[in-house]
Scaffold this motif. Structure first.
Motif, PDB file in Angstrom:
ATOM      1  N   TYR A 103       0.833  -1.206   0.169  1.00 45.67           N
ATOM      2  CA  TYR A 103       0.083  -0.154  -0.048  1.00 45.67           C
ATOM      3  C   TYR A 103       1.025   1.228  -0.026  1.00 45.67           C
ATOM      4  CZ  TYR A 103      -3.983  -2.907   1.317  1.00 45.67           C
ATOM      5  OH  TYR A 103      -4.933  -3.827   1.600  1.00 45.67           O
ATOM      6  N   PHE A 104       0.320   2.199  -0.624  1.00 46.45           N
ATOM      7  CA  PHE A 104       0.898   3.517  -0.573  1.00 46.45           C
ATOM      8  C   PHE A 104      -0.282   4.687  -0.404  1.00 46.45           C
ATOM      9  CE2 PHE A 104       2.697   7.557  -1.942  1.00 46.45           C
ATOM     10  CZ  PHE A 104       4.005   7.492  -1.529  1.00 46.45           C
ATOM     11  N   PRO A 105       0.037   5.524   0.446  1.00 47.71           N
ATOM     12  CA  PRO A 105       0.933   5.972   1.084  1.00 47.71           C
ATOM     13  C   PRO A 105       0.947   5.467   2.726  1.00 47.71           C
ATOM     14  CG  PRO A 105      -0.536   7.913   1.349  1.00 47.71           C
ATOM     15  CD  PRO A 105      -0.986   6.903   0.202  1.00 47.71           C
ATOM     16  N   ASP A 106       2.036   5.594   3.595  1.00 48.64           N
ATOM     17  CA  ASP A 106       1.732   4.880   4.748  1.00 48.64           C
ATOM     18  C   ASP A 106       1.313   6.238   5.910  1.00 48.64           C
ATOM     19  OD1 ASP A 106       4.287   6.283   5.133  1.00 48.64           O
ATOM     20  OD2 ASP A 106       5.213   4.299   5.919  1.00 48.64           O
ATOM     21  N   ALA A 107       1.341   7.378   5.257  1.00 52.95           N
ATOM     22  CA  ALA A 107       0.818   8.672   6.133  1.00 52.95           C
ATOM     23  C   ALA A 107       0.404   9.549   4.911  1.00 52.95           C
ATOM     24  CB  ALA A 107       1.970   9.354   6.839  1.00 52.95           C
ATOM     25  N   ALA A 108      -0.612  10.355   5.495  1.00 53.17           N
ATOM     26  CA  ALA A 108      -1.173  11.363   4.669  1.00 53.17           C
ATOM     27  C   ALA A 108       0.006  12.228   3.726  1.00 53.17           C
ATOM     28  CB  ALA A 108      -1.969  12.325   5.288  1.00 53.17           C
ATOM     29  N   THR A 109       0.021  12.594   2.500  1.00 53.72           N
ATOM     30  CA  THR A 109       0.842  13.170   1.665  1.00 53.72           C
ATOM     31  C   THR A 109       0.356  14.083   1.018  1.00 53.72           C
ATOM     32  OG1 THR A 109       2.669  12.672   0.293  1.00 53.72           O
ATOM     33  CG2 THR A 109       0.869  11.058   0.209  1.00 53.72           C
ATOM     34  N   GLU A 110       0.447  15.426   1.184  1.00 51.72           N
ATOM     35  CA  GLU A 110      -0.099  16.657   0.324  1.00 51.72           C
ATOM     36  C   GLU A 110       1.120  16.630  -0.814  1.00 51.72           C
ATOM     37  OE1 GLU A 110      -1.105  19.237  -1.857  1.00 51.72           O
ATOM     38  OE2 GLU A 110      -2.374  18.548  -0.257  1.00 51.72           O
ATOM     39  N   ARG A 111       2.328  16.353  -0.456  1.00 49.94           N
ATOM     40  CA  ARG A 111       3.472  16.459  -1.544  1.00 49.94           C
ATOM     41  C   ARG A 111       3.106  15.223  -2.513  1.00 49.94           C
ATOM     42  NH1 ARG A 111       8.686  14.064  -1.895  1.00 49.94           N
ATOM     43  NH2 ARG A 111      10.291  15.601  -3.174  1.00 49.94           N
ATOM     44  N   GLY A 112       2.648  14.238  -2.134  1.00 48.35           N
ATOM     45  CA  GLY A 112       2.225  12.869  -2.982  1.00 48.35           C
ATOM     46  C   GLY A 112       1.168  13.407  -4.023  1.00 48.35           C
TER      47      GLY A 112
END
Length: 239
Positions: free
Chosen positions: A151-160
């Motif tokens: 799975y991705f991401p393992d934390a919320a990611t605005e950058r992603g």
């Protein structure tokens, strides 16, 4: 890809303040740098074997860096700088058939004042100098897994999310755009977005796929004595 530095076996104790981990080696405790901003969900098992590298660089405050953690399904690679090297090597060796037509590449390519993309591929050198390569690739490191699914991401990611929007814009402008998830987690057969962690990212990933952004989830084979091998066939994209 062979390891550029010797790997040292240790035992993982705990991670704290995100970028630090205590490891036990040679009967003592050592603080290791953790080059990963994610949560490392499903990777952190107290007392599990781990692999670290050591340096005698006087400018480094921490002499150890955490590289791999042992999990119930195999090794997990936590250093987020390694996937970019693996993907560039995959282009160099011709591992991915669709990339073989591109004879030139550049890493960390600037696409705006605020953004760089991990790798660009071009059929001719002029395309690199006039800022119009043919194929843009963004790379993500994957360590989170449950069962046989990564799975991705393992934390919320605005950058992603920002990177997904940029890839869709590039695709809309007529360029090739691709997102490569390097699954540094052994034992995985499928890949899914982690909707429970970042539902917005999951929606954007599906939108990007529909818009023509190519998506791969490439697994790795990790050998502590030798190196990391990026495997060329994508995991099943289960979304």
């Amino acid at each position: 890809m062979r390891f550029s530095e010797p790997m040292h076996h240790a035992k993982f104790i705990k991670r704290y303040k995100r970028f630090f981990a205590d490891v036990r080696i040679d009967g003592g405790t050592l603080v290791a740098h953790v080059a990963n901003t994610g949560s490392l969900k499903t990777c952190l098992y107290e007392g599990a074997p781990c692999l670290i590298t050591l340096t005698d660089d006087p400018s480094r405050k921490l002499k150890a860096s955490l590289q791999f953690l042992s999990t119930p399904t195999g090794w997990a690679g936590v250093n987020t700088s390694l996937p970019n090297q693996l993907v560039h090597e995959a282009w160099t060796t011709g591992l991915i058939p669709e990339w073989r037509e591109f004879k030139h590449a550049r890493r960390e390519f600037k696409i705006s004042k605020e953004s760089r993309i991990d790798l660009v591929l071009a059929r001719d050198k002029d395309s690199l100098t006039n800022k119009k390569p043919h194929h843009y690739i963004e790379v993500k490191n994957v360590t989170y897994a449950e069962g046989d699914t990564a799975y991705f991401p393992d934390a919320a990611t605005e950058r992603g999310r920002k990177h997904l929007r940029e890839l869709m814009r590039l695709r809309e402008e007529g360029f090739g755009a691709e997102l490569v998830f390097v699954v540094q987690r052994e034992g995985c057969k499928k890949f899914r977005p982690a909707d429970a962690i970042d539902a917005k990212y999951g929606r954007l990933l599906r939108e990007a796929r529909t818009a023509g952004v190519m998506i791969r989830a490439l697994p790795c084979a990790i050998d502590p004595a030798d190196g990391v091998t990026l495997l060329g066939e994508s995991l099943v994209l289960d979304f």
